[in-house]
Design an enzyme around this catalytic site. Structure first.
Site, mmCIF file in Angstrom:
data_model
loop_
_atom_site.group_PDB
_atom_site.id
_atom_site.type_symbol
_atom_site.label_atom_id
_atom_site.label_comp_id
_atom_site.label_asym_id
_atom_site.label_seq_id
_atom_site.Cartn_x
_atom_site.Cartn_y
_atom_site.Cartn_z
ATOM 1 N N LYS A 178 24.358 35.735 31.370
ATOM 2 C CA LYS A 178 25.454 36.427 30.690
ATOM 3 C C LYS A 178 26.748 35.855 31.269
ATOM 4 O O LYS A 178 27.188 36.227 32.339
ATOM 5 C CB LYS A 178 25.382 37.940 30.937
ATOM 6 C CG LYS A 178 26.034 38.792 29.821
ATOM 7 C CD LYS A 178 27.515 38.529 29.594
ATOM 8 C CE LYS A 178 28.369 39.153 30.675
ATOM 9 N NZ LYS A 178 29.851 38.955 30.398
ATOM 10 N N GLU A 253 27.492 37.021 45.178
ATOM 11 C CA GLU A 253 28.602 36.244 45.724
ATOM 12 C C GLU A 253 29.876 36.935 45.243
ATOM 13 O O GLU A 253 30.195 36.901 44.063
ATOM 14 C CB GLU A 253 28.567 34.791 45.247
ATOM 15 C CG GLU A 253 29.611 33.962 45.958
ATOM 16 C CD GLU A 253 29.855 32.613 45.290
ATOM 17 O OE1 GLU A 253 30.526 31.788 45.918
ATOM 18 O OE2 GLU A 253 29.404 32.411 44.153
ATOM 19 N N CYS A 287 37.108 32.387 44.821
ATOM 20 C CA CYS A 287 36.789 33.407 45.824
ATOM 21 C C CYS A 287 37.007 32.898 47.242
ATOM 22 O O CYS A 287 37.199 33.692 48.160
ATOM 23 C CB CYS A 287 35.347 33.875 45.647
ATOM 24 S SG CYS A 287 34.125 32.554 45.622
ATOM 25 N N GLU A 387 42.244 41.107 47.434
ATOM 26 C CA GLU A 387 42.121 39.809 46.770
ATOM 27 C C GLU A 387 43.026 39.760 45.539
ATOM 28 O O GLU A 387 42.913 40.597 44.643
ATOM 29 C CB GLU A 387 40.668 39.564 46.358
ATOM 30 C CG GLU A 387 40.418 38.176 45.809
ATOM 31 C CD GLU A 387 38.951 37.917 45.528
ATOM 32 O OE1 GLU A 387 38.475 36.803 45.809
ATOM 33 O OE2 GLU A 387 38.272 38.840 45.025
#
Length: 496
Positions: A178, A253, A287, A387
């Site tokens: 997906k 992750e 990331c 973040e």
């Protein structure tokens, strides 16, 4: 306007229209112009894809294929990706705004992942375990799990799909992907190429759509043996809870707020370029971005001057232009999120010394944002703790090794870290003391399919890349065989 191309799901080796008949529009982030319409997947589409993957997993063409032959298919898939590298590169530039020259570089390495796992396919095996009874043979075997669900993000769609797909197929699983609703196209082409490479229909399936619809349906599907996810920490936590309740595995992750640390003995010119690469490459949409920059007070001014000077000279514009150095953010909400964090930083007391504004991208009108450097920040500010996922660096001074270790580790994340020093002893000390799954010394963003990586703390769970990740996609079976033909003793008769 001409009618937009309509993309269907890829299920069981065929392009399949969505059960609902609904599609959604994808746009070019550099121009805001519509690109195509993709199938809006739902639970019915996911159910069909999982059924196709289950059928392929049980199909003798896949189930009974030797591990060596699986490796041959992976190698062929790597070759086909190489043959379509320019098509993939341009496809991803239009979908998420990454630079064409960056994508060409990525596409040069993506086939290597398939070659690596092709070579590993027939090295997956168990071992014989010594026992106290010489007549009893005990050995282990590693078996594929079954159907793996892979949920992938928009920032590096092909690479991050590959990091899940290649080892999953190597181990003998089948997969339902997906992709992000912002970047549907490359996953569909990848599935087509898997079929062309010789993988049986249903071995690789793609259902496009939104995370709250198709993604959630995939996470909840009882036919899965595992979920592999790359994305936000909040979503990863929900997936971890859902998979744990069904006793299936998950590889996650997740986010990062990585420290990039410059000591006073570093090569400052190299360190400055490492800082720039760590936060401004890919417009900070990675990331592993080195978004927290810690600089020894003795070289703080020099390092900051170099970073600001380079940030102000970065060419912003059309990502298809070979001269462009910074493209747009991937979609409007992401640009607005970045702008919101910079405004928040200002309200917290941070000072913007360069950037801090949206850009028109040289007249293209897309979702551009200037490379931004924040100073007068501290570890308590949200712009330092959360973040941002954009081209925003928070630069802070430090005085000692102990000081910077404390600051660097004072975060919920633990994905990556950079260290710049010419002191070999310090390099090893820092690598040991930093709470990060990957530590780079005198470089940043180095990566290889051969090198495993794991996120610490809220940055994830499980391993990607390398031989270690095969354990994530197999289950361990222990087999005991009594080779003796002697009568089996009565368990209730005591022996003297």
């Amino acid at each position: 306007m001409p009618e937009l191309e309509q993309l269907h799901h890829f299920i069981g080796g065929e392009h399949v229209a969505p059960e609902s008949g609904e599609y959604f529009e994808s746009t070019n982030p550099a121009t805001r112009q519509p690109l195509y319409r993709a199938a809006r997947g739902n639970a019915a589409d996911i159910d069909r894809a999982v059924a196709a993957a289950q059928s392929a997993f049980a199909d003798p063409r896949w189930r009974d294929l030797s591990q060596t032959r699986r490796g041959h298919l992976l190698r062929r898939l790597g070759d086909l990706i190489g043959e379509h590298s320019e098509e993939f590169a341009r496809m991803e530039v239009l979908d998420n705004g990454k630079l064409l020259r960056e994508m060409r570089g990525q596409l040069a390495t993506v086939p290597e992942y398939y070659y690596y796992y092709a070579g590993l396919a027939d090295k997956i095996h168990g071992e014989v375990i010594p026992t106290s009874d010489r007549a009893v043979l005990n050995y282990t075997a590693r078996e594929p799990l079954g159907v793996v669900g892979a949920i992938t993000p928009w920032n590096s769609p092909l690479t991050l799909t590959t990091s899940k797909l290649a080892p999953a197929l190597c181990a003998g699983n089948t997969v339902v992907v997906k992709p992000s609703e912002h970047t549907s196209r490359s996953a569909l082409l990848l599935a087509e190429l898997a079929l062309a490479a010789g993988f049986p229909p249903g071995a690789v399936n793609v259902v496009t759509g939104f995370g709250s619809e198709a993604g959630q349906a995939l996470v909840d599907h009882t036919g899965l043996a595992k979920i592999s996810f790359t994305g936000s920490t909040a979503t990863g936590a929900r997936i971890a809870s859902a998979t744990a309740s069904r006793f299936i595995g998950s590889t996650l992750e997740l986010g990062g707020k990585s420290p990039n640390i410059v000591f006073d003995d570093a090569n400052i010119a190299n360190a400055a370029m490492g800082v720039v690469a760590g936060i401004f490459a890919a417009a900070g949409q990675t990331c592993i971005a080195g978004s927290r920059v810690f600089v020894h007070r003795a070289v703080y001014d020099e390092l900051l001057e170099r970073v600001v000077q380079r940030a102000e000279s970065i060419r912003i514009g059309d990502p298809l232009d070979e001269e462009t150095e910074l493209g747009p953010l991937a979609f409007a909400d992401q640009r607005d999120k970045v702008a919101g964090y910079v405004d928040l930083g200002r309200s917290e007391g941070a000072r913007v010394i360069t950037g801090g504004r949206p850009s028109d991208g040289g007249g293209l009108g897309g979702y551009f944002y200037e490379p931004t450097v924040l100073v007068d920040v501290n570890n308590d500010m949200r712009v330092v703790r959360e973040e941002i996922f954009g081209p925003v660096a928070a630069v802070m001074p430090f005085d000692s090794e102990d000081d910077v270790v404390r600051l660097a580790n004072d975060t919920e994340f633990g994905l990556a870290a950079g260290v710049w020093t010419t002191n070999l002893s310090r390099a090893h000390r820092m690598a040991a003391r930093l709470d990060a799954g990957t530590v780079w010394v005198n470089t940043y963003r180095a990566m290889s399919p051969m090198s495993p990586r794991e996120g610490f703390k809220a940055s994830g769970a499980g391993v990607e890349h390398g031989t270690e990740t095969i354990k994530e996609y197999t289950r361990l079976k222990s087999v005991w065989i009594n080779t003796s033909e002697d009568a089996v003793a009565d368990p209730f008769t005591m022996r003297s």
